[in-house]
Motif scaffolding. Structure first.
Motif, PDB file in Angstrom:
ATOM      1  N   PRO A 212       5.500  -9.241  13.892  1.00 45.72           N
ATOM      2  CA  PRO A 212       5.839  -8.900  15.274  1.00 45.72           C
ATOM      3  C   PRO A 212       7.347  -8.851  15.481  1.00 45.72           C
ATOM      4  N   SER A 213       7.755  -8.374  16.627  1.00 50.20           N
ATOM      5  CA  SER A 213       9.155  -8.450  17.073  1.00 50.20           C
ATOM      6  C   SER A 213      10.143  -7.814  16.104  1.00 50.20           C
ATOM      7  N   LEU A 214       9.858  -6.593  15.671  1.00 51.34           N
ATOM      8  CA  LEU A 214      10.777  -5.876  14.799  1.00 51.34           C
ATOM      9  C   LEU A 214      11.676  -4.966  15.621  1.00 51.34           C
ATOM     10  N   ALA A 215      12.910  -4.819  15.191  1.00 50.01           N
ATOM     11  CA  ALA A 215      13.847  -3.943  15.900  1.00 50.01           C
ATOM     12  C   ALA A 215      13.416  -2.488  15.751  1.00 50.01           C
ATOM     13  N   GLN A 216      13.638  -1.721  16.806  1.00 53.25           N
ATOM     14  CA  GLN A 216      13.220  -0.318  16.817  1.00 53.25           C
ATOM     15  C   GLN A 216      14.176   0.576  16.030  1.00 53.25           C
ATOM     16  N   ASN A 217      15.454   0.199  15.960  1.00 46.73           N
ATOM     17  CA  ASN A 217      16.470   1.100  15.418  1.00 46.73           C
ATOM     18  C   ASN A 217      16.829   0.784  13.965  1.00 46.73           C
ATOM     19  N   VAL A 218      15.883   0.200  13.246  1.00 46.14           N
ATOM     20  CA  VAL A 218      16.123  -0.214  11.863  1.00 46.14           C
ATOM     21  C   VAL A 218      15.011   0.337  10.978  1.00 46.14           C
ATOM     22  N   ASP A 219      15.379   0.768   9.763  1.00 48.65           N
ATOM     23  CA  ASP A 219      14.367   1.102   8.754  1.00 48.65           C
ATOM     24  C   ASP A 219      13.971  -0.184   8.031  1.00 48.65           C
ATOM     25  N   TYR A 220      12.681  -0.352   7.789  1.00 46.23           N
ATOM     26  CA  TYR A 220      12.175  -1.489   7.019  1.00 46.23           C
ATOM     27  C   TYR A 220      11.459  -0.959   5.787  1.00 46.23           C
ATOM     28  N   SER A 221      11.646  -1.625   4.651  1.00 46.17           N
ATOM     29  CA  SER A 221      10.826  -1.299   3.486  1.00 46.17           C
ATOM     30  C   SER A 221       9.829  -2.442   3.302  1.00 46.17           C
ATOM     31  N   ILE A 222       8.640  -2.078   2.849  1.00 43.38           N
ATOM     32  CA  ILE A 222       7.566  -3.063   2.754  1.00 43.38           C
ATOM     33  C   ILE A 222       6.756  -2.837   1.488  1.00 43.38           C
ATOM     34  N   TYR A 223       6.414  -3.940   0.828  1.00 43.44           N
ATOM     35  CA  TYR A 223       5.503  -3.861  -0.314  1.00 43.44           C
ATOM     36  C   TYR A 223       4.768  -5.188  -0.426  1.00 43.44           C
ATOM     37  N   ALA A 224       3.722  -5.198  -1.240  1.00 38.67           N
ATOM     38  CA  ALA A 224       2.931  -6.413  -1.424  1.00 38.67           C
ATOM     39  C   ALA A 224       2.839  -6.749  -2.902  1.00 38.67           C
ATOM     40  N   GLU A 225       2.680  -8.043  -3.181  1.00 32.74           N
ATOM     41  CA  GLU A 225       2.459  -8.521  -4.549  1.00 32.74           C
ATOM     42  C   GLU A 225       1.220  -9.393  -4.572  1.00 32.74           C
ATOM     43  N   HIS A 226       0.460  -9.294  -5.667  1.00 33.34           N
ATOM     44  CA  HIS A 226      -0.726 -10.129  -5.821  1.00 33.34           C
ATOM     45  C   HIS A 226      -0.930 -10.398  -7.300  1.00 33.34           C
ATOM     46  N   GLN A 227      -0.853 -11.650  -7.695  1.00 33.86           N
ATOM     47  CA  GLN A 227      -1.059 -12.057  -9.091  1.00 33.86           C
ATOM     48  C   GLN A 227      -0.242 -11.199 -10.058  1.00 33.86           C
ATOM     49  N   GLY A 228       1.044 -11.018  -9.742  1.00 35.69           N
ATOM     50  CA  GLY A 228       1.944 -10.320 -10.648  1.00 35.69           C
ATOM     51  C   GLY A 228       1.946  -8.812 -10.553  1.00 35.69           C
ATOM     52  N   LYS A 229       1.015  -8.229  -9.789  1.00 35.87           N
ATOM     53  CA  LYS A 229       1.024  -6.772  -9.607  1.00 35.87           C
ATOM     54  C   LYS A 229       1.575  -6.468  -8.226  1.00 35.87           C
ATOM     55  N   ARG A 230       2.198  -5.287  -8.089  1.00 33.36           N
ATOM     56  CA  ARG A 230       2.733  -4.959  -6.774  1.00 33.36           C
ATOM     57  C   ARG A 230       2.338  -3.562  -6.331  1.00 33.36           C
ATOM     58  N   SER A 231       2.364  -3.388  -5.031  1.00 31.04           N
ATOM     59  CA  SER A 231       2.035  -2.088  -4.447  1.00 31.04           C
ATOM     60  C   SER A 231       3.253  -1.181  -4.513  1.00 31.04           C
TER      61      SER A 231
ATOM     62  N   THR B 186       1.061   0.881  11.768  1.00 33.02           N
ATOM     63  CA  THR B 186       0.144   0.340  10.766  1.00 33.02           C
ATOM     64  C   THR B 186       0.470   0.945   9.410  1.00 33.02           C
ATOM     65  N   ILE B 187       0.665   0.071   8.421  1.00 29.97           N
ATOM     66  CA  ILE B 187       0.877   0.531   7.045  1.00 29.97           C
ATOM     67  C   ILE B 187      -0.033  -0.300   6.143  1.00 29.97           C
ATOM     68  N   ASN B 188      -0.952   0.376   5.455  1.00 29.20           N
ATOM     69  CA  ASN B 188      -1.806  -0.320   4.498  1.00 29.20           C
ATOM     70  C   ASN B 188      -1.198  -0.203   3.103  1.00 29.20           C
ATOM     71  N   LEU B 189      -1.354  -1.262   2.318  1.00 28.82           N
ATOM     72  CA  LEU B 189      -0.745  -1.326   0.985  1.00 28.82           C
ATOM     73  C   LEU B 189      -1.840  -1.513  -0.056  1.00 28.82           C
ATOM     74  N   ARG B 190      -1.788  -0.706  -1.116  1.00 29.45           N
ATOM     75  CA  ARG B 190      -2.806  -0.793  -2.158  1.00 29.45           C
ATOM     76  C   ARG B 190      -2.195  -1.295  -3.449  1.00 29.45           C
ATOM     77  N   ILE B 191      -2.855  -2.280  -4.046  1.00 32.55           N
ATOM     78  CA  ILE B 191      -2.445  -2.789  -5.350  1.00 32.55           C
ATOM     79  C   ILE B 191      -3.557  -2.434  -6.332  1.00 32.55           C
ATOM     80  N   ASP B 192      -3.219  -1.663  -7.365  1.00 28.45           N
ATOM     81  CA  ASP B 192      -4.229  -1.212  -8.319  1.00 28.45           C
ATOM     82  C   ASP B 192      -4.621  -2.363  -9.239  1.00 28.45           C
ATOM     83  N   LYS B 193      -5.790  -2.938  -8.984  1.00 27.92           N
ATOM     84  CA  LYS B 193      -6.273  -3.998  -9.861  1.00 27.92           C
ATOM     85  C   LYS B 193      -7.778  -3.964  -9.884  1.00 27.92           C
TER      86      LYS B 193
END
Length: 91
Positions: free
Chosen positions: A50-69, A84-91
């Motif tokens: 929540p509460s993210l600034a509107q005038n900024v770019d954000y990068s987002i990724y996920a990690e799970h058990q050593g693998k990342r999206s 909404t951004i969904n992240l997929r980790i191939d495992k």
């Protein structure tokens, strides 16, 4: 609320079969300040920043058990207050 330049980013971390991944760590980086926020997903694989600034770019990724999206970007040109951004980790 009009006039507030605050937005919220939500999404889900899933595996190749679209099943939710719990205990995945989601990394959200403010590309202006380079600060990183993290969120650990629950059983439903969902995250929320929540509460993210509107005038900024954000990068987002996920990690799970050593693998990342792949890394995705929430652009400052995306004017939605609720993104909404969904992240997929191939495992």
């Amino acid at each position: 609320r009009p006039g507030r330049s605050i937005r919220e980013l939500t999404g889900q971390v899933v595996n190749r079969a679209d099943a939710p991944l719990s205990n995945a760590i989601v990394y959200l980086k403010n590309t202006k300040t380079l600060t990183v926020k993290t969120f650990i997903t629950g059983d439903d694989g969902k995250y929320r920043f929540p509460s993210l600034a509107q005038n900024v770019d954000y990068s987002i990724y996920a990690e799970h058990q050593g693998k990342r999206s792949d890394t995705k970007t929430l652009s400052s040109f995306d004017s939605r207050n609720q993104a909404t951004i969904n992240l997929r980790i191939d495992k």
